[in-house]
Design a protein around this motif. Structure first.
Motif, short mmCIF file in Angstrom:
data_model
loop_
_atom_site.label_atom_id
_atom_site.label_comp_id
_atom_site.label_asym_id
_atom_site.label_seq_id
_atom_site.Cartn_x
_atom_site.Cartn_y
_atom_site.Cartn_z
N ARG A 66 10.97 5.57 5.84
CA ARG A 66 11.33 6.19 7.11
C ARG A 66 12.38 5.40 7.87
O ARG A 66 13.02 5.91 8.79
CB ARG A 66 10.08 6.38 7.98
CG ARG A 66 9.12 7.43 7.43
CD ARG A 66 8.09 7.84 8.46
NE ARG A 66 7.09 6.82 8.70
CZ ARG A 66 5.94 6.70 8.02
NH1 ARG A 66 5.67 7.55 7.05
NH2 ARG A 66 5.08 5.76 8.32
N THR A 67 12.57 4.13 7.50
CA THR A 67 13.55 3.29 8.18
C THR A 67 14.67 2.82 7.27
O THR A 67 15.66 2.28 7.75
CB THR A 67 12.86 2.06 8.78
OG1 THR A 67 12.19 1.33 7.75
CG2 THR A 67 11.83 2.48 9.83
N ASP A 68 14.52 3.00 5.98
CA ASP A 68 15.51 2.53 5.02
C ASP A 68 15.41 3.39 3.76
O ASP A 68 14.65 4.35 3.72
CB ASP A 68 15.28 1.05 4.69
CG ASP A 68 16.56 0.32 4.31
OD1 ASP A 68 17.43 0.95 3.68
OD2 ASP A 68 16.69 -0.87 4.66
N GLU A 69 16.15 3.02 2.73
CA GLU A 69 16.10 3.71 1.45
C GLU A 69 15.86 2.66 0.37
O GLU A 69 16.80 2.16 -0.24
CB GLU A 69 17.41 4.47 1.19
CG GLU A 69 17.29 5.50 0.08
CD GLU A 69 18.49 6.44 0.04
OE1 GLU A 69 19.49 6.06 -0.60
OE2 GLU A 69 18.41 7.53 0.63
N PRO A 70 14.59 2.30 0.14
CA PRO A 70 14.29 1.24 -0.84
C PRO A 70 14.81 1.59 -2.23
O PRO A 70 14.91 2.76 -2.60
CB PRO A 70 12.75 1.18 -0.83
CG PRO A 70 12.36 1.79 0.48
CD PRO A 70 13.38 2.84 0.75
N ARG A 71 15.13 0.54 -2.99
CA ARG A 71 15.70 0.72 -4.33
C ARG A 71 14.94 -0.11 -5.35
O ARG A 71 14.40 -1.17 -5.04
CB ARG A 71 17.18 0.30 -4.35
CG ARG A 71 18.07 1.07 -3.39
CD ARG A 71 19.50 0.55 -3.49
NE ARG A 71 19.59 -0.90 -3.29
CZ ARG A 71 19.65 -1.48 -2.10
NH1 ARG A 71 19.60 -0.75 -1.00
NH2 ARG A 71 19.73 -2.79 -2.02
N LEU A 72 14.95 0.39 -6.58
CA LEU A 72 14.49 -0.36 -7.74
C LEU A 72 15.58 -0.28 -8.80
O LEU A 72 16.28 0.73 -8.90
CB LEU A 72 13.17 0.21 -8.27
CG LEU A 72 11.95 0.04 -7.37
CD1 LEU A 72 10.82 0.97 -7.81
CD2 LEU A 72 11.46 -1.40 -7.37
N ALA B 42 6.13 4.20 4.83
CA ALA B 42 6.74 3.75 6.08
C ALA B 42 8.12 3.14 5.82
O ALA B 42 9.04 3.31 6.63
CB ALA B 42 5.83 2.73 6.78
N ALA B 43 8.26 2.44 4.71
CA ALA B 43 9.55 1.81 4.39
C ALA B 43 10.65 2.85 4.22
O ALA B 43 11.81 2.61 4.55
CB ALA B 43 9.41 0.96 3.14
N THR C 103 13.44 10.55 1.42
CA THR C 103 12.49 11.25 2.30
C THR C 103 11.18 11.59 1.58
O THR C 103 11.19 12.08 0.45
CB THR C 103 13.13 12.55 2.82
OG1 THR C 103 14.38 12.24 3.43
CG2 THR C 103 12.23 13.22 3.84
N GLN C 104 10.07 11.36 2.24
CA GLN C 104 8.77 11.69 1.66
C GLN C 104 8.57 13.19 1.60
O GLN C 104 8.93 13.93 2.51
CB GLN C 104 7.64 11.06 2.47
CG GLN C 104 6.26 11.29 1.85
CD GLN C 104 5.15 10.60 2.63
OE1 GLN C 104 5.40 9.82 3.54
NE2 GLN C 104 3.91 10.91 2.28
N SER D 85 0.85 -1.19 0.00
CA SER D 85 0.00 0.00 0.00
C SER D 85 0.88 1.23 0.00
O SER D 85 2.09 1.16 0.30
CB SER D 85 -0.92 0.01 1.23
OG SER D 85 -0.17 0.23 2.41
N LEU D 86 0.29 2.37 -0.33
CA LEU D 86 1.05 3.62 -0.30
C LEU D 86 1.52 3.94 1.12
O LEU D 86 2.62 4.46 1.32
CB LEU D 86 0.18 4.76 -0.84
CG LEU D 86 -0.10 4.72 -2.34
CD1 LEU D 86 -1.20 5.71 -2.71
CD2 LEU D 86 1.17 5.01 -3.14
N THR D 87 0.71 3.58 2.11
CA THR D 87 1.10 3.81 3.50
C THR D 87 2.31 2.97 3.86
O THR D 87 3.26 3.46 4.51
CB THR D 87 -0.08 3.48 4.44
OG1 THR D 87 -1.19 4.32 4.11
CG2 THR D 87 0.31 3.69 5.89
#
Length: 250
Positions: free
Chosen positions: A166-172, A163-164, A193-194, A157-159
């Motif tokens: 705020r604790t890490d830096e997700p990558r694609l 949240a992800a 950062t959002q 979900s967007l939520t």
């Protein structure tokens, strides 16, 4: 002799204006973006490693570099929570050029046939494709964002995606391919950062005119997208794109 060739151009202009006006009307009726109205935007970074194997001829894809970016994750029809939807990823790459570079991809399949089709899904980590074919010189290619197995999960979900971050830096992983060839990874996008709701609302991407130099969208769907996005931006009052340090439109 010039009159016959002028008539199709005039017809195309009228047709384009009709699509633009219809898109603007639908955007006003919806009171939000015409495409992918539900989304979250983030600051981030794009790292280009360079294209493995034969170069594409597009310098942004072929030459190593690191760029600040603005990233938006979205749902196409705003289904609630973790319900399946056509998911979207928009990446604005802030280069030194006069315009930002916008890369827009939608959830799809990885195999050759499925990369041409938008496919609803739940998870935000997965395969996204440009769907619309792009042309670099005489060659057609597609761009994609692929799941990174070593990255933090973006959730369903967007939520959860917010949240992800705020604790890490997700990558694609960013990749390119022909219609039938394998994906060739050339870089990655890191989601940081959002941004605020106001900044998200001000963002206006252009998937046709803001492509990297040397790359252009082709076909009827590209024409339709160009005029539809133009109408949606006009109705939202975000016609002029400045890029800006956060990629917002002013």
């Amino acid at each position: 002799m010039s009159a016959p060739s002028a008539r199709p151009s005039a017809f195309a202009a009228r047709a384009g204006d009709a699509v633009c006006n219809a898109s603007a009307a639908l955007t006003r009726l919806r009171g939000a973006r015409l495409f992918h109205p539900a989304g979250r935007s983030f600051a981030g970074e794009v790292t280009i490693w360079g294209t493995p194997g034969p170069p594409t001829g597009v310098s942004l894809l072929d030459e190593p570099g690191r760029y600040p970016a603005t990233i938006r994750l979205s749902k196409g029809s705003s289904t609630p929570g973790s319900w399946p939807d056509l998911l979207g990823l928009a990446v604005r790459v802030h280069t030194d050029g006069p315009r930002p570079v916008d890369l827009l991809v939608s959830s799809s399949g990885a195999p050759p046939v499925l990369r041409l089709m938008p496919l609803p899904r739940r998870r935000f980590a997965g395969t996204y494709s440009t769907i619309v074919p792009l042309r670099a010189g005489p060659r057609r290619l597609w761009l994609a964002a692929l799941a990174d197995p070593e990255s933090a999960d973006l959730g369903r979900s967007l939520t959860e995606a917010a949240a992800a971050t705020r604790t890490d830096e997700p990558r694609l992983v960013l990749a390119t391919a022909s219609a039938v060839g394998p994906w060739r990874p050339f870089g990655q996008v890191s989601i940081g950062t959002q941004l605020s709701a106001r900044q998200d609302a001000a963002l206006a991407f252009d998937p046709i005119d803001n492509l990297p130099a040397g790359l252009r969208a082709v076909g009827a769907l590209a024409w339709l997208r160009a005029h539809s996005y133009r109408g949606s931006r006009r109705a939202r009052g975000v016609e002029i794109q400045s890029g800006g340090s956060l990629g917002v439109t002013v």
